[in-house]
Design a protein around this motif. Structure first.
Motif, PDB file in Angstrom:
ATOM      1  N   TYR A 354      14.691  24.977  53.902  1.00  0.00           N
ATOM      2  CA  TYR A 354      15.126  23.836  52.989  1.00  0.00           C
ATOM      3  C   TYR A 354      16.184  23.148  53.461  1.00  0.00           C
ATOM      4  O   TYR A 354      17.164  23.715  54.004  1.00  0.00           O
ATOM      5  N   VAL A 365      18.142  15.515  47.626  1.00  0.00           N
ATOM      6  CA  VAL A 365      17.114  16.159  46.939  1.00  0.00           C
ATOM      7  C   VAL A 365      16.961  17.435  48.133  1.00  0.00           C
ATOM      8  O   VAL A 365      16.965  17.624  49.249  1.00  0.00           O
ATOM      9  N   MET A 366      16.702  18.555  47.598  1.00  0.00           N
ATOM     10  CA  MET A 366      16.355  19.856  48.375  1.00  0.00           C
ATOM     11  C   MET A 366      15.035  19.547  48.381  1.00  0.00           C
ATOM     12  O   MET A 366      14.140  19.389  47.814  1.00  0.00           O
ATOM     13  N   TYR A 367      14.690  19.670  49.959  1.00  0.00           N
ATOM     14  CA  TYR A 367      13.065  19.482  50.303  1.00  0.00           C
ATOM     15  C   TYR A 367      12.809  20.512  51.438  1.00  0.00           C
ATOM     16  O   TYR A 367      13.549  20.847  52.146  1.00  0.00           O
TER      17      TYR A 367
ATOM     18  N   MET B 211      13.172  19.756  43.355  1.00  0.00           N
ATOM     19  CA  MET B 211      11.904  19.265  43.094  1.00  0.00           C
ATOM     20  C   MET B 211      11.394  20.711  42.463  1.00  0.00           C
ATOM     21  O   MET B 211      11.616  21.636  42.593  1.00  0.00           O
ATOM     22  N   ASP B 219      11.911  24.858  41.863  1.00  0.00           N
ATOM     23  CA  ASP B 219      11.872  25.587  42.884  1.00  0.00           C
ATOM     24  C   ASP B 219      12.977  26.352  43.092  1.00  0.00           C
ATOM     25  O   ASP B 219      13.966  25.917  43.592  1.00  0.00           O
ATOM     26  N   GLU B 221      13.312  28.850  45.306  1.00  0.00           N
ATOM     27  CA  GLU B 221      13.799  29.253  46.735  1.00  0.00           C
ATOM     28  C   GLU B 221      14.729  27.787  47.205  1.00  0.00           C
ATOM     29  O   GLU B 221      15.950  27.900  47.725  1.00  0.00           O
ATOM     30  N   ALA B 222      14.195  26.635  46.714  1.00  0.00           N
ATOM     31  CA  ALA B 222      15.117  25.416  46.883  1.00  0.00           C
ATOM     32  C   ALA B 222      16.355  25.653  46.121  1.00  0.00           C
ATOM     33  O   ALA B 222      17.556  25.211  46.820  1.00  0.00           O
ATOM     34  N   ASN B 225      19.227  27.661  47.951  1.00  0.00           N
ATOM     35  CA  ASN B 225      19.646  26.956  49.083  1.00  0.00           C
ATOM     36  C   ASN B 225      20.590  26.022  48.726  1.00  0.00           C
ATOM     37  O   ASN B 225      21.371  25.571  49.550  1.00  0.00           O
TER      38      ASN B 225
END
Lengths: 372, 520
Positions: A354, A365-367, B211, B219, B221-222, B225
């Motif tokens: 991520y 934005v976390m992506y 997202m 999410d 997991e996101a 992090n």
């Protein structure tokens, strides 16, 4: 009299219906014709041009002879000026390039071209981003957003241009896939450049509130965030793309749109750096790498920025990668991850995970990033 | 005698069109609606003429440029305009998803207009306003039960101001703990209200957005992090605008707490949760309710809103001053909050809105509130099932599971099949005396519609709304032109919307209009 240009790639789309995935290369075209392919482009050209009939009397179509535009335009009763004549009946990519160059010299308001990704590449090679153009989709492969969604939509947009209404201009990517790989069902796109295309303002942004920023304003906001937080004595490697270009513009530094530039202490160290240039810098200085997805499909690495090799990335370190993107590109991914393909499996594996993607000033934005 | 035909399956509606001029255009010099009588001599003797005491520097030199119109014409003007709007009491108000457009009981309007309420002044002595203080205090107690929080303030004027208040508390809290500079990030999710990002951003926070995963949940997991020693707070709605409820929310709030951040719950719309889940048990430190959504007070132009913000014990001292307390049989304004962020609005918010919310809560009781949630969820899932029966309609995420109080649908398939966009359909809906909203921008769900029926509509109302939408979706396939050119039976017909993005074409006042339309 208003002037628009028209180039028809008469063979575009012929591979599609016979399952050939494109017509780049003459032997493939021969095969397509043997398989019974019929030209797609003329009908699609007519569908688009019909939308311009209301202004027919005020319009001059600058085009090429025969099946490269003249026939379609004159069949609909448009006045034409022929500035290019292909030497053979079966035209090729050179004809598109030469025609585009000639038409540009005529100072047309808009150059319409009919074809696919290959045609867009040819047009780009001749006119760069110095001419307003718009693609009428007819080819088998259309990954470049320089094409309208349908021939009719292209015609409507051209009409708005001619009438001088509601038009904004946007730079869109010219991408193409390797047809040989595509025939083996592998999709490998590559960024070739940017064409300037008209956009109907109506479709550009929120109609009810002016708050969501346009593409350009978003890129500026991202760039200002980056520039405001740049650290001294750190070498910044700026990857290709229009979003990263905004950083160079904010710094008022020369840049390459498709190449990789190197910046340190707000000064340009190297424009259009090669892999060995980059290795040279990253071995000398602590570095950060700024990337944006390019070439469609959400690729961060491996689609037109091969200079940023596995070795360069290993030296920079995963934690020093900064990803920037406009929100609209993130939305287009529909939840699919950003992709990396460096050719080095270990590096691709290391890059997975991520990331914080910068989408505005102070906005992230976390992506997810994944290997191919 | 002939029977009245009821054969049409959709309503045969036509809105009034008066082509009414702007009120300034109605002005005739010297025409007037009312002559204010001069004060009687006796009164003038005591209080003066009412004008001469105004300092010269503050006196107008010219009369204000107000329209001069007789009473009947003014009345006619505004009645005509009112016929050209689509009020919440006229239409089946399902289309404004996320806004919880429920019925506003008229008796509560009546109560709020009683002189006992309207003649109060916020500067009156506490001893003379015990009634309204009691109501504010008791509404606070109800809100505490509903949320599990320990104290509420009614000062914020609405949801976004409540979020701003939460962000202000977050900042002050970290300042008190010596971590203000270190904690410069807030985390939110893409389907939370945009104000959950915007309000903290105005307080200088960096915003990190999570997202959704494939199921539409934030999410995790996101999120893991994103959380760090820089996290100041987590601002989130649950359920989000998609109507998807995140069942793992406690894991999210635990993670933030462990990292030293605060958890802030956007419960602007809590209609599906009343009596079901509480902010406290989900691990939140703060939450707010929009009185003009869940708690039935009028929305938008119907009246002032109210954001009721609740906090846990540890944060009471940070609330804006004053809060209402109760001691020795007396209600009082408590200014004794030593870490208070200060005021976010004058006095104590909008007391008549609190009064209406209190009346609504008391008329339902605890069981009634739970019933509201159940009926709202049932209505929503009935609508959901019926709309998905159309081939052009879908809703992303949690397939096969039910939604809470609203759903964000997608017309992507319909748009692909027919070329008709959700905005086209939104215009056509007006031809049936209804309305719908698409989504916040940008559109993360393509071609979106966001619908929220609340507990208000009857099954007949729901069926009418459903039949109408199905009718229009069918039109998209069979007769798209009628949609492209809609509305046909509304006050105004299709307009060129391109000017919406062009500030040169905007006239926020009459004066600007005159300037911009002046012929050279």
């Amino acid at each position: 009299m208003r002037k628009i240009g028209l180039i028809v790639n008469p063979i575009a789309g012929m591979g599609g219906k016979v399952g050939l995935k494109g017509t780049d290369g003459t032997h493939i075209l021969d095969k397509a014709i043997r398989l019974g392919a019929i030209p797609e482009a003329p009908a699609k050209t007519i569908k688009a041009l019909e939308k311009l009939l209301p202004v027919r009397d005020r319009l001059l179509i600058v085009t090429c002879s025969g099946n490269m535009g003249q026939e379609e335009a004159e069949n609909l009763g448009f006045q034409t000026k022929i500035v290019y004549k292909p030497k053979k009946t079966i035209t090729d990519s050179n004809d598109t390039k030469l025609a585009a160059k000639k038409i540009k010299e005529e100072e047309v308001e808009l150059l319409l071209f009919v074809g696919g990704d290959g045609t867009a590449r040819d047009v780009y090679e001749s006119v760069g981003n110095r001419q307003l153009v718009l693609g009428i989709p007819a080819g088998v492969k259309i990954h470049s957003p320089v094409y309208a969604n349908t021939p009719e939509k292209a015609g409507e947009l051209a009409l708005l241009c001619v009438m001088g209404k509601n038009i904004a201009v946007r730079e869109e990517e010219v991408v193409d896939i390797d047809e040989e790989a595509f025939r083996r069902d592998m999709v490998r796109t590559q960024l070739y450049g940017y064409l300037k295309v008209p956009v109907d303002k109506k479709f550009m942004q929120n109609k009810k509130a002016p708050t969501p920023l346009g593409e350009e304003a978003t890129q500026k906001a991202i760039a200002l965030d980056i520039v405001d937080h740049m650290e001294k004595e750190i070498c910044y490697i700026i990857g290709p793309g229009t979003t990263t270009r905004a950083i160079m513009q904010a710094l008022r530094l020369p840049y390459t749109l498709l190449g990789v530039d190197v910046v340190m202490n707000r000064k340009i160290m190297k424009k259009d750096a090669s892999e060995s240039d980059l290795l040279n810098y990253v071995n000398q200085y602590p570095s950060k790498l700024i990337l944006t997805p390019t070439g469609g499909q959400g690729y961060l690495l491996g689609r037109g920025n091969q200079q940023i090799s596995g070795d360069v990335i290993k030296k920079v370190g995963k934690e020093n990668i900064i990803i920037v993107s406009t929100n609209s590109k993130i939305i287009e991914l529909r939840g699919k991850p950003l992709l990396v393909y460096t050719g080095d499996k270990k590096v691709d594996e290391m890059l997975k995970g991520y990331y914080r993607v910068k989408v505005g000033y102070g906005m992230e934005v976390m992506y997810r990033v994944e290997g191919e | 005698m002939k029977r009245i035909s009821r054969d049409h399956k959709v309503r045969n509606f036509h809105q009034a069109k008066w082509d009414e001029p702007i009120i300034f255009e109605l002005s005739n010099e010297g025409e007037r609606g009312i002559l204010v009588p001069e004060a009687e001599e006796e009164i003038v003797k005591v209080v003066g003429d009412g004008v001469s005491k105004i300092p010269e520097s503050m006196k107008r030199e010219k009369l204000p440029n107000l329209p001069e119109i007789n009473q009947k014409r003014v009345l006619m003007h505004y009645l005509r305009l009112s016929q050209e709007t689509l009020g919440g009491d006229l239409n089946i108000e399902i289309g404004q998803g996320t806004c919880t457009m429920k019925y506003n009981p008229k008796i509560n309007e009546y109560i709020a207009r009683m002189p006992e309420m309207t003649e109060l002044h916020p500067l009156q002595d506490e001893s003379t306003v015990q009634g309204i203080l009691e109501i504010i205090y008791k509404t606070d107690l109800c809100m505490r039960e509903i949320s599990g929080m320990d104290q509420f303030t009614f000062q914020p004027g609405g949801g976004s101001q409540a979020i701003f208040t939460m962000a202000s508390i977050v900042r002050k809290y970290h300042r008190e703990h010596g971590e203000e500079n270190q904690r410069d990030e807030i985390i939110t999710t893409v389907y939370s209200h945009p104000s959950d990002a915007a309000a903290p951003a105005t307080k200088g926070y960096k915003v990190i957005t999570i997202m959704p995963d494939e199921e539409g949940y934030p999410d995790y997991e996101a999120f893991k992090n994103a959380v760090s020693e820089r996290t100041a707070a987590f601002f989130v709605a649950n359920p989000e605008d998609t109507g998807v409820f995140n069942p793992r929310i406690k894991e999210f709030t635990d993670l933030v707490r462990k990292a030293g951040g605060l958890n802030c719950y956007d419960q602007a719309n809590a209609n599906g949760l009343l009596g079901v889940t509480r902010a406290k048990e989900a691990g939140f430190d703060m939450c707010f309710f929009n009185l003009h959504k869940t708690f039935s007070t009028p929305h938008g132009c119907g009246g002032p809103g109210g954001g009721a913000l609740g906090v846990v014990k540890e944060l009471i001292d940070y609330l804006p001053k004053p809060i209402v307390g109760f001691k020795d049989g007396k209600y009082f304004l408590n200014y004794d909050l030593d870490k208070s962020i200060g005021k976010v609005r004058l006095f104590n918010g909008v007391p008549q809105t609190v009064l209406k919310a209190y009346a609504w809560i008391m008329s339902l009781g605890a069981e009634g509130l739970y019933e509201v949630a159940k009926v709202a969820v049932l209505n929503n899932n009935y609508l959901f099932k019926k709309l998905l029966e159309h081939k052009g309609v879908d809703a992303p995420y949690i397939r096969g599971k039910q939604r809470v109080e609203q759903v964000r649908y997608t017309l992507e398939k319909l748009a692909e099949d027919t070329g008709i966009s959700t905005e086209d359909i939104a215009r056509r809906v007006m031809d049936f005396g209804m309305h719908y909203w698409t989504s916040h921008h940008p559109y993360y769900v393509p071609e979106p519609i966001t619908l929220e029926p609340t507990e208000t509509p009857s099954k007949e109302d729901l069926d009418e709304y459903i039949i109408t939408l199905h009718h229009i979706f069918d039109e998209a396939y069979e007769n798209p032109e009628i949609i492209k050119n809609a509305p046909h039976r509304s006050t105004i017909h299709k307009i060129d919307e391109s000017s919406f993005d062009d500030p040169e074409k905007w006239a926020p006042t009459w004066r600007v209009y005159l300037r911009k339309t002046k012929e050279e």
